[in-house]
Structures are given as structure tokens and as C-alpha cells.
Design a protein around this motif. Structure first.
Motif, PDB file in Angstrom:
ATOM      1  N   CYS A 201       2.037  -1.560   0.615  1.00 30.04           N
ATOM      2  CA  CYS A 201       1.070  -0.903   1.484  1.00 30.04           C
ATOM      3  C   CYS A 201       1.126  -1.416   2.922  1.00 30.04           C
ATOM      4  CB  CYS A 201      -0.341  -1.083   0.914  1.00 30.04           C
ATOM      5  SG  CYS A 201      -1.037  -2.721   1.140  1.00 30.04           S
TER       6      CYS A 201
ATOM      7  N   CYS B 243      -3.331  -0.890  -0.635  1.00 33.43           N
ATOM      8  CA  CYS B 243      -3.266  -0.756  -2.093  1.00 33.43           C
ATOM      9  C   CYS B 243      -4.470  -1.454  -2.732  1.00 33.43           C
ATOM     10  CB  CYS B 243      -1.957  -1.315  -2.630  1.00 33.43           C
ATOM     11  SG  CYS B 243      -1.845  -3.114  -2.586  1.00 33.43           S
TER      12      CYS B 243
ATOM     13  N   ARG C 231       3.595 -10.593  -4.829  1.00 30.99           N
ATOM     14  CA  ARG C 231       3.530  -9.206  -4.368  1.00 30.99           C
ATOM     15  C   ARG C 231       3.937  -9.091  -2.900  1.00 30.99           C
ATOM     16  NH1 ARG C 231      -1.691  -8.855  -4.468  1.00 30.99           N
ATOM     17  NH2 ARG C 231      -2.229  -7.873  -2.502  1.00 30.99           N
TER      18      ARG C 231
ATOM     19  N   SER D 237      -1.614  -6.900   3.986  1.00 36.12           N
ATOM     20  CA  SER D 237      -0.850  -5.806   3.385  1.00 36.12           C
ATOM     21  C   SER D 237       0.227  -6.441   2.517  1.00 36.12           C
ATOM     22  CB  SER D 237      -0.217  -4.933   4.467  1.00 36.12           C
ATOM     23  OG  SER D 237       0.612  -5.721   5.289  1.00 36.12           O
ATOM     24  N   CYS D 238       0.973  -5.612   1.805  1.00 34.93           N
ATOM     25  CA  CYS D 238       2.025  -6.165   0.946  1.00 34.93           C
ATOM     26  C   CYS D 238       3.202  -5.199   0.934  1.00 34.93           C
ATOM     27  CB  CYS D 238       1.480  -6.413  -0.464  1.00 34.93           C
ATOM     28  SG  CYS D 238       1.091  -4.913  -1.375  1.00 34.93           S
TER      29      CYS D 238
ATOM     30  N   CYS E 166      -4.447  -5.321  -2.611  1.00 36.71           N
ATOM     31  CA  CYS E 166      -4.824  -5.912  -1.319  1.00 36.71           C
ATOM     32  C   CYS E 166      -6.331  -5.748  -1.083  1.00 36.71           C
ATOM     33  CB  CYS E 166      -4.016  -5.294  -0.186  1.00 36.71           C
ATOM     34  SG  CYS E 166      -2.311  -5.901  -0.132  1.00 36.71           S
TER      35      CYS E 166
HETATM   36 ZN    ZN Z   1      -0.965  -4.055  -0.725  1.00 45.98          ZN
END
Ligand code: ZN
Ligand code: ZN
Ligand code: FE
Length: 759
Positions: free
Chosen positions: A133, A108, A171, A129-130, A111
Motif C-alpha cells: 500500500c 492496507c 511486510r 505504508s508497506c 497498516c
Molecule cells: Zn500497508
């Protein structure tokens, strides 16, 4: 009054930040309770005063996190449990519920920003990542989707990561893949044998790419082989080492602006390029593009994608605009995912590797899509799309559909949903079969699936057929083109009969001929073959699918007889050089008498008659090059004949003669090709008109690999819609053999098994 409800949400709901989303919403609307992953669903208990709970329900019915794909939301009243707050609970085991396997999502923007921000602790760390994503399907071993069930399990969270994981405002709150340079997987640059090269891996890799070197790069679902797309020497070198002579190579552009510089992009195509699935989109290349001509020789179409893993973003830091990014394999073999396999299989193709020690649990190629007539059509369904389920109404049994031997996918039908696997490959290689077994075992565990009924093609020599027969459960054999049409009916949720037009390469017919230009009346319960292209000889059998001059000879001989030898066109010279006369005699004596109604072979023949392509260096090359040169503005059409009695048979002799006449009179190839495309569209229209009149059906389903031809599909859609037909096409699954497993599953799932488990 206190009201309490339970809500279960199914679809792609795990690994997309659903629980944190519900948590935030609950706090906003002041309701208490909990949210948990249960089996493959999100399960919520919410309670509070009636108005709050209603408002909470309203909101979650209409809003969801960006990566989610919702199949159903069910809410029921429950008993209040006196909850004092709202919390995210650990996952609840539940093996009975319908499952949504999470899909991989491209990095995303947030990120990506972290990665380029020197202040961030994720600066230049490509594996961040989060909840919005990162990898999912490719790292998950079993459900529920929790870190301990993924390839991230060996990496213990450091204190900073743990703090973010537990902070509802972050996030990365409950992001199962959270990790950082201190606690996560490591990136390294190595030589082709895996020896680490010191220094900054990405700076060095960038230098190598600029020098024209070739890299093997571990991505999300497997390795890519990459090089600078503007460096023809590098691209040729890659083709030579990978043993991939002509087949077009996909290109990854630095960003959307770079893509726009080289390709024409509609607003919808732009949207798809930028979406989280980050597929390869087939675009038309601009004449001004200075990418190497060797990227897509002979074609206008270019497969383009944008960076989707952190590794890709860092590679583009090196002032490179476009990279060839092709699957990490040797022609025909499966995609490489393991680091040892990478050295063994593609070590000879690349000069260096970018590796990391996060395991790829399941291989998943890049998806390929094409926008035709404003609609997205899947060409290869894999990363980001597989295995989002397709609703199958009236699914009565647990079906494993084994698909086709080419562009294989399998499909598991369970609880009214069809899970089509990612693209696996062609079964002419033993290795592909092994990979398929592993992927299938993974799906069985993720879906807690045990089939009661198998479905497969009718081809007795298909490995998929033999596999199905060996399962020890009842088997339904589905005719290839019935399966193609059924895949359209299934994904359009159409229960009635339709006119099925299957224009395809090769499919086993039930009369000993090879089918592929078929007009069916079909439903999910059965089909009738009401018409087809006239059978043509296939001189030399299967070799005729490879060497297009053979089909040219067959069509020319049918149209002209012995006079064909005096036509004085280049194709005849080619035939003479191949000793065509001997081959011809063998087809006449019946020694070599395979016949086909294939539309793919007709396109091959025309391509060879025009001298465009005498040999398919890759599947569909002759047809793709014929399409590429077509003048789309031409409105003329060649003649053709249709028999009066059923099965309606289409004779193209007048078409072939018209083409030869035009060729001899010096008409341009583009004009002839355009006219030929009009003719095939005209045939489809005429056949559908005749069938509509006889059978009172005005719904048409189009499928088969030939419809990957964008020009043809556009012309057919226009013609049919003008005559007020209702037209359905494939969109979610490919019209090529990648969609066969869905069609097989949809047909088989309607069969009811007896109490003893037999048909
Ligand atoms: Zn992300
Ligand atoms: Zn950490
Ligand atoms: Fe097919």
C-alpha cells in the motif's frame, strides 16, 4: 539436471511487493538466483533442479501480489550461473524495456491496524505504508521505483526501519516508502497561513470539524477541502468560499457501514469502494440519509469514497461519520499539491491545514467510477488507475495524443501500449496548461518517451491542437466523435468496423456545425457519418451550452414556429424575460447562425422546457437533474422522425410537441422525463436497426459524455441487446472527453511513418 530460466514480468509490477513475493516463492520451491527491477519490469533469474524450477514457474505464472496488474510474463531458458542462494538485487538500469508506472494504493488493513495499535511503533503515524500500500505514481520522479527516485529520498531510514526493510519475513521488506515517526515526514496542523497550531493535530482538527470549520488536508495526490457532511452551514460556507454553487461534492465515509447507512450499495459497488484504488463511486443516496441536502442538490447520485490515507483514518477518530472531501482548488483551477500553493490558493477557503513534508511530485485527483448494468465505468480516471496501460495492437509509431481541451488527459503510445495520463482539467484556464506540461514532462521521463507523431482534435481553437501543431513533428487531426468511438474500439481490442453512436455535448464537425448526436460507421482506420440528430440553432453560439433556455427556445421554435409564444408554459415566460424575440431574429438573419446536432443540447432543452433547469451551473447540470427526477418505470415513448436518405437525420419535433402536450395536461415531470429517456433510447435502437439492415453490421460502440447518464445507458443497452446487437462501451477510460486521448492515440498509432520520419 540443473535448469535455469529468465523471466520478465511487465505491467504494474514495481512498488507492489513483487520482489519480496518472488523471493518468498523461490525459497519455498528451493530455487536459487535473483530478482531485480529492470526498467519498469521485474526480472528474475531462477535455477535449480528441473522439477523445482518448473513448479516455481507454474506458481508465479498463476499468482501475483494484490496490487499488481500484469500485462505479460515471458520466460526463457538461460545458462546456470551457479547461484548458491536467492536474493533481491538492486535495480538494473534498462531504458529500452516497456515500462509500468506504479499506481497509488490506499492504506492496507495491516497498516491501518498498526496505526491504531498503541503497542506498534507506527501508532498514530499516518504516513506508514508497506509493499502492499501507499503512494507510488504521486511520489516517483523516475524509474526504477526505488526510494532514491521518489519523494522519500530525503528521509534517511532509522535503524528500526532499516531492520524491517532488510527482513524478508517483514511486510515492509523492501518497501521503498518505509518510514516511522522517528525518521519519516512529519504531520502538522497549521492555521490558514501555515503557522503551526500546538497540541495533538488530529484531536484539534476533529474539534474544528465538529464546530463546522473547514480544513485543507494534504492527501496522496493533492489537497482536499473537507468539512462535516452533516453540517449544512459548513457545507454552504465551503461552497461559497470555493465558488462552487451547485456542483455535487464528494463524501468520504468513516467506513463501509457508514456508507451503507446513507447509500444503496450493490455487492459489486461495495467491492469497488473497498478495493485498493479507493475511487469515488457514484451511488444512489437513501431517502433516510441525514447528510446535508447541500452536498448534492437536486440529485440522487452521491459520490462516495472510503478513507485511503492514514491522515483520513485519524480524522475519523473524532466521532464523525461523513466528511465532504472535495478537490483542493478554486473552481476551475488545478488541484493544489504544494504547501506554499495551498496557502496561496486555498488559504482563503479553509480555516486550517493538515500538512506534511512529503512532497507530492505529480498531482492526481480522486478517480470517479459508476457501476452501470453490472460493469464499472470510469467517469474520471486518476488516482489508482492512471496510468495503467491499455494494450494497443498494431501500434506502429510513438504517439503523443493531446486529448480534448476539456477534461483533458494526454496519452502516450509506445511498444504496443497506451498510457493515458490522469485527469488534468479544463484548458480554459492558463494554469491548467502549465500543470499539464509538468505532468507530461514527468511521463516522458518515466517512460523514456519521445514522440514521433502527434494526434489532436480537429478544433482549430483548441489549445491542445495548437500545442500539437507546435511540436515540429507530423500531426494527425482526429474528429472528436471518431476519437470517442475509437476509444471504445481500442479498449475492447476491436479491429473491425462498428456502428459508432456518439451522444455528446460539443465536438468540432468537419462541416462548420457543432456535432454531438452522431451515428458513424467507424474503425480505427476511418469513419463515415451515416446519421445524426437534426441540426438545431444555437442562439447566441457557445452561450447556448451554458444557458439552457436558449436551446429550449430553438427547439420550441422549430416545432411550433411563432405559435410557441402562446403555449402558456413556464419556459415561455422565462424566454420572454430574456428578450428571446431579439435573439430569435438574429439566428434567422444568419448573424448568429451556429448550428448543432448535439445530444447534450437536446437534454438541456428538454430540462428547460420542463422548467427544471434554465442554466447549467456546472457542466451537465440540466441533464443530471432531468435524469434525477425521471420515473424509471415508465414504458411509453414519444414520437420522432428519421429521414429516408443518408445521412439519416433524426427530427425530434414530435418529441418536443409530445412533451409540451403532456406538460400542459398536468402529467408529472418524472413521467415526462422517463418517457423522454425512452425516446432517446428508442432513437438509438431505430437508427442502429436501419444501419444494420443497410450495412450488415451488428456491433455497436457507444460513447460520448451523454452516456454518463446511467438511466439512458441502461435503457440503450437493454434495447440493443434485446435486438441481438453486440454492444461495446467504455469502461477503462471515461466516455466523456477524458477518453478522447486514447481514441486519438489508437487512430494515430496505426499510421506508419516513412523512413524520413514523415507521414
Ligand atoms: Zn500497508
Ligand atoms: Zn524509522
Ligand atoms: Fe466529447
Amino acid at each position: 539436471m540443473i535448469k535455469a530460466v529468465v523471466v520478465s514480468i511487465s505491467g504494474i509490477v514495481q512498488g507492489v511487493g513483487y520482489r519480496p513475493f518472488i523471493h518468498r516463492t523461490a525459497i519455498k520451491y528451493k530455487v536459487n538466483g535473483f530478482v531485480a527491477n529492470k526498467g519498469g519490469e521485474v526480472f528474475i533469474h531462477a535455477e535449480g533442479d528441473e522439477a523445482s524450477v518448473e513448479a516455481f514457474l507454474d506458481f508465479i505464472m498463476q499468482n501475483y501480489p494484490s496490487g499488481a496488474n500484469i500485462l505479460s510474463i515471458q520466460a526463457m531458458d538461460d545458462k546456470p550461473m551457479g547461484a548458491g542462494k536467492f536474493e533481491i538485487m538492486d535495480s538494473m538500469e534498462d531504458n529500452q524495456s516497456a515500462v509500468g508506472i506504479p499506481v497509488d494504493m490506499g492504506m492496507c488493513d495491516d497498516c491501518a491496524n498498526d496505526m491504531s495499535n498503541p503497542e506498534s511503533r507506527y501508532y498514530k503515524y499516518p504516513l506508514t505504508s508497506c509493499t502492499k500500500c501507499g503512494p507510488r505514481l504521486t511520489i516517483v520522479r523516475k524509474l526504477p521505483y526505488d526510494r532514491c527516485n521518489t519523494a522519500m529520498e530525503p528521509f534517511q531510514l532509522c535503524s528500526e526501519c532499516e531492520a524491517e526493510f532488510k527482513n524478508p519475513a517483514d511486510r515492509r521488506y523492501h518497501a521503498q516508502t518505509i518510514c516511522c515517526p522517528h525518521c519519516g515526514p512529519e504531520i502538522k496542523l497549521t492555521d490558514r497561513s501555515g503557522n503551526v497550531i500546538g497540541g495533538d493535530p488530529f484531536e484539534n482538527a476533529g474539534e474544528m470539524l465538529k464546530k463546522g470549520m473547514i480544513l485543507g488536508v494534504k492527501g496522496i495526490g493533492g489537497y482536499h477541502i473537507i468539512c462535516d457532511a452533516k453540517n449544512s452551514e459548513a457545507v454552504l460556507n465551503l461552497r461559497e468560499r470555493k465558488k462552487r454553487e451547485y456542483k455535487p461534492l464528494a463524501v468520504m465515509f468513516k467506513d463501509i457501514d457508514a456508507a451503507e447507512k446513507h447509500c444503496n450499495i450493490s455487492s459489486y459497488e461495495r467491492e469497488i469502494l473497498l478495493n485498493q484504488q479507493k475511487p469515488i463511486v457514484l451511488l444512489s443516496r437513501k431517502n433516510t440519509s441525514d447528510l446535508s441536502e447541500m452536498v448534492n442538490p437536486g440529485l440522487k447520485k452521491l459520490g462516495a469514497m472510503l478513507p485511503y490515507s492514514g491522515v483520513h483514518y485519524l480524522l475519523f477518530d473524532a466521532q464523525i461519520e461523513a466528511l465532504v472531501a472535495t478537490s483542493g482548488n478554486i473552481s476551475g483551477l488545478p488541484l493544489v499539491t504544494g504547501d506554499e500553493d495551498a496557502k496561496e490558493y486555498i488559504g482563503g477557503v479553509v480555516d486550517a491545514f493538515i500538512m506534511h513534508n512529503r512532497e507530492i511530485v505529480t498531482p492526481c485527483d480522486d478517480s470517479v467510477v459508476s457501476v452501470i448494468d453490472g460493469q464499472m465505468h470510469m467517469i474520471r480516471r486518476a488516482r489508482g488507475y492512471a496510468p495503467i496501460p491499455i494494450i494497443l495492437r498494431k501500434a506502429r509509431s510513438l504517439v503523443l495524443a493531446c486529448g480534448s481541451d476539456f477534461k483533458n488527459t494526454f496519452c502516450m503510445a509506445k511498444n504496443g501500449r497506451a498510457y493515458v495520463s490522469q485527469h488534468i482539467g479544463d484548458f480554459d484556464r492558463y494554469e491548467t496548461l502549465q500543470v499539464q506540461k509538468e505532468i507530461k514532462a514527468g511521463y516522458e521521463s518515466l517512460l523514456n518517451f519521445k514522440p514521433e507523431l502527434a494526434a489532436c482534435d480537429m478544433h482549430p481553437d483548441y489549445r491542445t491542437t495548437q500545442y500539437a501543431e507546435g511540436l515540429g513533428i507530423p500531426v494527425i487531426r482526429v474528429q472528436h466523435h471518431h476519437a470517442h468511438i475509437a476509444s471504445v474500439l481500442a479498449e475492447n481490442d476491436y479491429e473491425q468496423e462498428a456502428i459508432g453512436v456518439a451522444l455528446d455535448g460539443t465536438g468540432y464537425g468537419n462541416d462548420g456545425t457543432v456535432w454531438g448526436g452522431e451515428f458513424l460507421i467507424a474503425s480505427l482506420d476511418g469513419y463515415e457519418r451515416v446519421g445524426h440528430f437534426k441540426n438545431a440553432a444555437m442562439p447566441g453560439g457557445e452561450a447556448a451550452a451554458l444557458e439552457t433556455w436558449r436551446m429550449a427556445g430553438a427547439y420550441l421554435h422549430d416545432a411550433y414556429g411563432e405559435e410557441m409564444h402562446d403555449l402558456g408554459i413556464r419556459c415561455i415566460e422565462e424566454l420572454k424575460s430574456k428578450n428571446w424575440e431579439v435573439l430569435l431574429r438574429s439566428t434567422q438573419t444568419g448573424l448568429n447562425s451556429l448550428k448543432t446536432s448535439s445530444a447534450g443540447r437536446l437534454f438541456d432543452a428538454v430540462s428547460a422546457i420542463l422548467g427544471i433547469c434554465f442554466r447549467n451551473g456546472y457542466e451537465g447540470q440540466a441533464a443530471a437533474e432531468l435524469e434525477a427526477i425521471a420515473d424509471s418505470g415508465v414504458s411509453d415513448i414519444y414520437g420522432f422522425d428519421i429521414t429516408e436518405n443518408e445521412p439519416l437525420t433524426v427530427d425530434f419535433n414530435r418529441t418536443i410537441k409530445g412533451i409540451v402536450t403532456d406538460l400542459k395536461s398536468g402529467a408529472g415531470l418524472g413521467r415526462i422525463s422517463g418517457k423522454f429517456h425512452n425516446t432517446v433510447a428508442g432513437v438509438v435502437l431505430e437508427m442502429c436497426m436501419i444501419i444494420r439492415k443497410k450495412r450488415n453490421l451488428d456491433v455497436v460502440a457507444l460513447s460520448g459524455g451523454v452516456f454518463q447518464n446511467r438511466l439512458l445507458l441502461e435503457k440503450v443497452l437493454r434495447a440493443l441487446k434485446q435486438e441481438e446487437f453486440i454492444v461495446m462501451t467504455n469502461s477503462a477510460v471515461p466516455c466523456n472527453d477524458g477518453g478522447i486521448s486514447l481514441g486519438q492515440a489508437a487512430i494515430a498509432a496505426r499510421k506508419e511513418l516513412g523512413t524520413n520520419g514523415s507521414l
